[in-house]
Scaffold this active site. Structure first.
Site, PDB file in Angstrom:
ATOM      1  N   LYS A  12       0.833  -1.202   0.000  1.00  0.00           N
ATOM      2  CA  LYS A  12       0.000   0.000   0.000  1.00  0.00           C
ATOM      3  C   LYS A  12       0.871   1.256   0.000  1.00  0.00           C
ATOM      4  CE  LYS A  12      -4.034  -1.513   2.669  1.00  0.00           C
ATOM      5  NZ  LYS A  12      -4.839  -1.118   3.831  1.00  0.00           N
ATOM      6  N   ASP A  72      -8.634   1.444   3.857  1.00  0.00           N
ATOM      7  CA  ASP A  72      -9.026   0.094   4.223  1.00  0.00           C
ATOM      8  C   ASP A  72      -9.555  -0.554   2.961  1.00  0.00           C
ATOM      9  OD1 ASP A  72      -9.105  -1.714   6.588  1.00  0.00           O
ATOM     10  OD2 ASP A  72     -11.119  -2.039   5.837  1.00  0.00           O
ATOM     11  N   TYR A 156      -3.817 -10.504  -2.842  1.00  0.00           N
ATOM     12  CA  TYR A 156      -4.540 -11.474  -3.671  1.00  0.00           C
ATOM     13  C   TYR A 156      -4.312 -11.246  -5.171  1.00  0.00           C
ATOM     14  CZ  TYR A 156      -7.021 -12.267   0.747  1.00  0.00           C
ATOM     15  OH  TYR A 156      -7.326 -12.552   2.061  1.00  0.00           O
TER      16      TYR A 156
HETATM   17  P1  IMP Z   1      -6.203  -3.688   5.460  1.00  0.00           P
HETATM   18  O1  IMP Z   1      -6.871  -2.649   4.606  1.00  0.00           O
HETATM   19  O2  IMP Z   1      -4.889  -3.227   5.968  1.00  0.00           O
HETATM   20  O3  IMP Z   1      -7.114  -4.232   6.520  1.00  0.00           O
HETATM   21  O4  IMP Z   1      -5.847  -4.934   4.543  1.00  0.00           O
HETATM   22  C1  IMP Z   1      -6.182  -5.009   3.232  1.00  0.00           C
HETATM   23  C2  IMP Z   1      -5.907  -6.419   2.733  1.00  0.00           C
HETATM   24  O5  IMP Z   1      -6.726  -6.620   1.585  1.00  0.00           O
HETATM   25  C3  IMP Z   1      -4.469  -6.614   2.267  1.00  0.00           C
HETATM   26  O6  IMP Z   1      -3.655  -7.144   3.264  1.00  0.00           O
HETATM   27  C4  IMP Z   1      -4.644  -7.573   1.110  1.00  0.00           C
HETATM   28  O7  IMP Z   1      -4.760  -8.874   1.594  1.00  0.00           O
HETATM   29  C5  IMP Z   1      -5.987  -7.164   0.536  1.00  0.00           C
HETATM   30  N1  IMP Z   1      -5.819  -6.118  -0.498  1.00  0.00           N
HETATM   31  C6  IMP Z   1      -6.211  -4.822  -0.435  1.00  0.00           C
HETATM   32  N2  IMP Z   1      -5.870  -4.164  -1.548  1.00  0.00           N
HETATM   33  C7  IMP Z   1      -5.235  -5.043  -2.314  1.00  0.00           C
HETATM   34  C8  IMP Z   1      -4.614  -4.951  -3.581  1.00  0.00           C
HETATM   35  O8  IMP Z   1      -4.556  -3.891  -4.242  1.00  0.00           O
HETATM   36  N3  IMP Z   1      -4.078  -6.076  -4.052  1.00  0.00           N
HETATM   37  C9  IMP Z   1      -4.109  -7.260  -3.374  1.00  0.00           C
HETATM   38  N4  IMP Z   1      -4.639  -7.398  -2.171  1.00  0.00           N
HETATM   39  C10 IMP Z   1      -5.207  -6.301  -1.650  1.00  0.00           C
END
Ligand code: IMP
Length: 201
Positions: A12, A72, A156
């Site tokens: 991110k 998020d 993913y």
């Molecule tokens: P959080 O927003 O930190 O709770 O976690 C988001 C989670 O969603 C990540 O750890 C990934 O597993 C998944 N995710 C969110 N955005 C992406 C992306 O652009 N590519 C792949 N996985 C994503």
């Protein structure tokens, strides 16, 4: 003006930095959590992406006294009733790796008939100490494949085929992913609002 990208997820940070590059070129100082002493991680226990993004942006803005952006995001898989959704990062457990999460996703889908429609969602939120100042949302549709492909992106991405294309998200260049992704959409909407507010200097 200083803006903190408030996330510990290196994928991110990379994408958000790229998306903020035009603002950085105009003089915005973009910093990350690595530039600050450690602060406790907020608990992301809300039921929606936008609520979790608000929790994170506000918690870091309050703790560090600086304007913050947090997102998020997650993937929602239709035949799994929308799972993993807001649980995407911790799908296979509290300290699950991307590989653990992908393995669980494919295992859960192994008894489900194809196709497996899915969508990524993202809510990006900006906050200053005490209040949220802007929100942006994005979504990209596609489907899950069992044929892992590509080394770009994170999470993913190697198993997500973007609607209308043949490549996985991990096969797209960083520029192309940011151009079409949920995060790209959410961040551009957020930056537009912040610019209108004069919050970026
Ligand atoms: P959080 O927003 O930190 O709770 O976690 C988001 C989670 O969603 C990540 O750890 C990934 O597993 C998944 N995710 C969110 N955005 C992406 C992306 O652009 N590519 C792949 N996985 C994503």
């Amino acid at each position: 003006m200083k803006l903190l990208i408030a996330t510990k997820n290196p994928g991110k940070v990379r994408e958000m930095r790229e998306l903020l590059a035009p603002e950085a070129a105009r003089g915005l100082e973009v910093v990350t959590l690595a530039d600050f002493p450690p602060v406790p991680e907020p608990v992301e226990d809300a039921a929606t992406f936008v609520e979790n993004a608000r929790i994170k942006a506000l918690a870091y803005a309050d703790a560090l006294g600086v304007m913050c952006i947090a997102d998020d995001s997650g993937i929602s898989v239709e035949p799994l009733g929308g799972r993993p959704g807001v649980r995407s990062a911790r799908y296979a457990g509290e300290n699950a790796s991307d590989e653990d999460n992908n393995a669980l996703l494919l295992f859960e889908l192994s008894t489900v008939a194809k196709p497996w429609p899915a969508a990524y969602f993202c809510a990006a939120v900006a906050a200053v100490p005490g209040r949220v100042i802007a929100e942006g949302n994005g979504r990209i549709c596609g489907r899950i494949t069992t044929n892992r492909a590509g080394a770009g992106g994170f999470g993913y991405d190697p198993y997500f085929i973007v609607e209308g294309r043949v490549e996985t998200m991990a096969e797209l260049s960083p520029e192309e992913k940011n151009r079409i992704s949920h995060r790209g959409q959410a961040m551009r909407a957020l930056v537009r609002i912040l610019r209108e507010q004069g919050a970026l200097g």
